[in-house]
Design an enzyme around this catalytic site. Structure first.
Site, PDB file in Angstrom:
ATOM      1  N   CYS A  74      77.326 138.604 120.402  1.00  0.00           N
ATOM      2  CA  CYS A  74      77.511 139.857 119.668  1.00  0.00           C
ATOM      3  C   CYS A  74      78.947 140.143 119.264  1.00  0.00           C
ATOM      4  CB  CYS A  74      76.944 141.025 120.458  1.00  0.00           C
ATOM      5  SG  CYS A  74      77.772 141.392 122.028  1.00  0.00           S
ATOM      6  N   HIS A 109      77.146 145.618 124.621  1.00  0.00           N
ATOM      7  CA  HIS A 109      76.736 145.070 123.328  1.00  0.00           C
ATOM      8  C   HIS A 109      77.589 145.631 122.203  1.00  0.00           C
ATOM      9  CE1 HIS A 109      74.447 143.588 120.020  1.00  0.00           C
ATOM     10  NE2 HIS A 109      74.053 144.787 119.647  1.00  0.00           N
ATOM     11  N   ASP A 124      73.783 145.568 112.934  1.00  0.00           N
ATOM     12  CA  ASP A 124      73.657 144.951 114.256  1.00  0.00           C
ATOM     13  C   ASP A 124      73.316 143.473 114.113  1.00  0.00           C
ATOM     14  OD1 ASP A 124      73.575 144.749 116.981  1.00  0.00           O
ATOM     15  OD2 ASP A 124      71.766 145.947 117.256  1.00  0.00           O
TER      16      ASP A 124
END
Length: 263
Positions: A74, A109, A124
């Site tokens: 991420c 995250h 995302d």
């Protein structure tokens, strides 16, 4: 130089990597860029388990994900995509989300809030194989993510992303606009890439999504998901790992393949 070093990104090289033209900022363009990024760049942790992760400076991310045509997790995805969006003229806020907020998930995250033409979205690109498109930052917004509905809900300043399952809406992560600095991502990355309890330090985790299909290599098992059908599982022996990784767009050098085989 900006706080996030966005000037270091070779935007043309990045756009060539994801196969997308340079276009003016708009909600439609953001959706197209988001999809192109996720389809082109794998989610993967192979450098973490080999002990060779180069770090999350933008120079290192660009060399790995753009130059070496590899993937990442991420922090790498969010920082690369965020730099590209800012160079293209979008307003970008880096965020941190708590994974599985209904359980004891960590706040580790990385994702983005993106503004364009008076609208705001959650972008995302680094949440495994979950998010093919950005989600409007609106309470109750539902987006079909490659065949699986995801919903964004607001409680105070916290926005929770949930996935529709046969058991109902299952929270995936929750975030707000608490300010994030580069050092925060460095700390989270250190935990995720080194701590023995991290899901990324002890086994391969590689995920790919296309419309109607998600493939997930977790350890020695390849899982394949399609909407409204049971998950299929395929054991992956060590000898087949390089071939399976290549099918997921993670191409190893001979040295990397040999080292991975010995783990």
């Amino acid at each position: 130089m900006s706080m996030w070093d966005i000037e270091k990104l070779d935007l043309d090289a990045y756009l060539a990597r994801i196969g997308h033209p340079r276009v003016a900022p708009s909600a439609e363009a953001l959706r197209s860029l988001h999809r192109a990024h996720v389809l082109a760049i794998p989610f993967e942790n192979i450098d973490v388990i080999l002990g060779t992760h180069p770090g999350i400076s933008l120079d290192a991310i660009q060399a790995k994900l753009v130059g070496r045509q590899r993937g990442g997790y991420c922090y790498e995805h969010a920082l690369l995509f965020g730099a590209a969006l800012e160079q293209l003229g979008y307003d970008v806020v880096r965020r941190v989300a708590r994974v599985q907020p209904h359980k004891s998930g960590p706040r580790t995250h990385a994702l983005l809030k993106v503004g364009v033409n008076g609208e705001e979205f959650l972008a995302d690109v680094g949440f495994g194989a979950g998010q093919l498109y950005p989600t409007p930052l609106k309470d109750g917004a539902v987006v079909d993510q490659a065949g699986w509905d995801h919903r964004l809900t607001q409680d105070g300043d916290v926005w929770t992303l949930s996935k529709q399952t046969p058991e109902g809406w299952i929270p995936q992560h929750a975030s707000n606009d608490e300010p994030v600095r580069p050092i925060d991502y460095e700390v989270y990355h250190h935990y995720v890439s080194t701590h023995p309890n991290s899901p990324f330090t002890g086994r391969p985790v590689v995920m790919r999504v296309t419309e109607g299909e998600v493939r997930r290599l977790i350890g020695t098992t390849l899982y394949t998901d399609h909407p409204n059908t049971p998950t299929t599982e395929r054991p992956v022996p060590p000898s087949a790992l390089p071939e399976v990784l290549a099918s997921l767009d993670v191409i190893l050098t001979d040295e990397e393949a040999d080292r991975l085989h010995l783990l």
